[in-house]
Every structure is written in C-alpha cells, then in structure tokens.
Design an enzyme around this catalytic site. Structure first.
Site, PDB file in Angstrom:
ATOM      1  N   VAL A 119      33.956  42.743  42.161  1.00 26.66           N
ATOM      2  CA  VAL A 119      33.394  43.030  43.482  1.00 26.66           C
ATOM      3  C   VAL A 119      34.504  43.319  44.488  1.00 26.66           C
ATOM      4  O   VAL A 119      34.446  44.309  45.233  1.00 26.66           O
ATOM      5  CB  VAL A 119      32.498  41.860  43.964  1.00 26.66           C
ATOM      6  CG1 VAL A 119      32.190  41.961  45.453  1.00 26.66           C
ATOM      7  CG2 VAL A 119      31.214  41.821  43.150  1.00 26.66           C
ATOM      8  N   GLU A 120      35.525  42.479  44.532  1.00 25.71           N
ATOM      9  CA  GLU A 120      36.605  42.695  45.496  1.00 25.71           C
ATOM     10  C   GLU A 120      37.351  44.000  45.217  1.00 25.71           C
ATOM     11  O   GLU A 120      37.702  44.731  46.137  1.00 25.71           O
ATOM     12  CB  GLU A 120      37.582  41.521  45.519  1.00 25.71           C
ATOM     13  CG  GLU A 120      38.668  41.744  46.554  1.00 25.71           C
ATOM     14  CD  GLU A 120      39.329  40.483  47.071  1.00 25.71           C
ATOM     15  OE1 GLU A 120      40.243  40.624  47.903  1.00 25.71           O
ATOM     16  OE2 GLU A 120      38.935  39.376  46.675  1.00 25.71           O
ATOM     17  N   THR A 121      37.555  44.315  43.947  1.00 23.45           N
ATOM     18  CA  THR A 121      38.245  45.557  43.601  1.00 23.45           C
ATOM     19  C   THR A 121      37.427  46.772  44.015  1.00 23.45           C
ATOM     20  O   THR A 121      37.951  47.717  44.620  1.00 23.45           O
ATOM     21  CB  THR A 121      38.543  45.595  42.084  1.00 23.45           C
ATOM     22  OG1 THR A 121      39.321  44.440  41.733  1.00 23.45           O
ATOM     23  CG2 THR A 121      39.291  46.849  41.697  1.00 23.45           C
ATOM     24  N   SER A 178      37.416  47.089  47.839  1.00 19.48           N
ATOM     25  CA  SER A 178      38.731  47.509  48.336  1.00 19.48           C
ATOM     26  C   SER A 178      38.958  48.999  48.108  1.00 19.48           C
ATOM     27  O   SER A 178      39.497  49.700  48.972  1.00 19.48           O
ATOM     28  CB  SER A 178      39.841  46.701  47.658  1.00 19.48           C
ATOM     29  OG  SER A 178      39.748  45.345  48.030  1.00 19.48           O
ATOM     30  N   ALA A 210      33.658  38.283  40.566  1.00 16.12           N
ATOM     31  CA  ALA A 210      34.218  38.287  41.918  1.00 16.12           C
ATOM     32  C   ALA A 210      35.395  39.249  42.026  1.00 16.12           C
ATOM     33  O   ALA A 210      35.529  39.983  43.012  1.00 16.12           O
ATOM     34  CB  ALA A 210      34.629  36.873  42.330  1.00 16.12           C
TER      35      ALA A 210
END
Length: 136
Positions: A61-63, A66, A58
């Site tokens: 994915v967020e990194t 972003s 997770a």
C-alpha cells in the site's frame, strides 16, 4: 504515466526500493488514471500460519501510494507520513494487486487510498498521507 516514465526513471534501477524488491513487488501495468498497478506474490510474504502477512500488505500500500504521489508531483520527493490499513480477507496463494486513487491533494501533501485485491476480491484497503517535499 508509462512504466518507464521520467518520474520513475529518476528513482534509478529499482523504483520499488530494496524492501519492494525483497517482497518481489513489481510494476504490472498502468491504470487508466495513470497510476501504477503493482502486484506482489503471496508465497514468500506470509506469516507463520501461511496467510499473506499484514506487514507485506502495508508495504504494498505505501509503495503504491508513494508511486502515485510521484506521478502527481514528478519533481518532488513524496514521503509517507501516516499509514492506515484494514485487512479484510485472508489469502494463501497467488498474487495480489493494487488500485490507487487520490482522495485529496494540496500543494504540500496528498492523501491516497489503495485497494488490494486477490482474484477480484478486496482483501485489504489502506490510506497513506504523503508529504510533498522539493527534490534536492
């Protein structure tokens, strides 16, 4: 975007943040669409049974999403507002890597999909909605 683009340079010495550094996430290359490709080792990011931890996926994915938003909106501050991830296959060794695509883009938000692969096999897929704020 190159790995030394102005948008990443604006993030300082550690564009992946403290958590990205702790998980040993690194910028590997730039995909043909200009989005960064990130890689993360499995070892050191596992749950007690030895498999890649879902929380580590997770974060990856967020990194990745972003950084893609920063590519699309270089003068902005992209802030993740909603993250969803599906874990599809367990992994115990090696590295995983990301491929990112923008699904929808507006003036104040964007939706990114990030696929996480291990040796070519899709092991997780996530989506991040990013709110686009002005910098400063």
């Amino acid at each position: 975007m190159s790995l030394t683009s102005p948008s990443l340079d604006a993030l300082g010495d550690n564009p992946l943040g403290a958590l990205g550094a702790r998980l040993n996430i690194r910028l590997a290359s730039t995909a043909i669409d200009g989005y960064p490709v990130l890689v993360m080792p499995v070892v050191g990011n596992t749950q007690p049974f030895g498999y890649l931890h879902g929380g580590a996926s997770a974060v990856l994915v967020e990194t990745a999403a972003s950084l893609a938003a920063l590519t699309d909106f270089p003068d902005s501050l992209p802030i993740g507002s909603s993250l969803g991830i599906h874990h599809l296959a367990p992994v115990r060794s090696g590295e995983v890597e990301t491929r990112t695509r923008c699904i929808d883009q507006r003036s104040s938000r964007a939706l990114y999909e990030v696929n996480v692969r291990h040796d070519g096999q899709l092991i997780a897929s996530g989506r991040l909605t990013v709110v686009i704020k002005p910098r400063g």
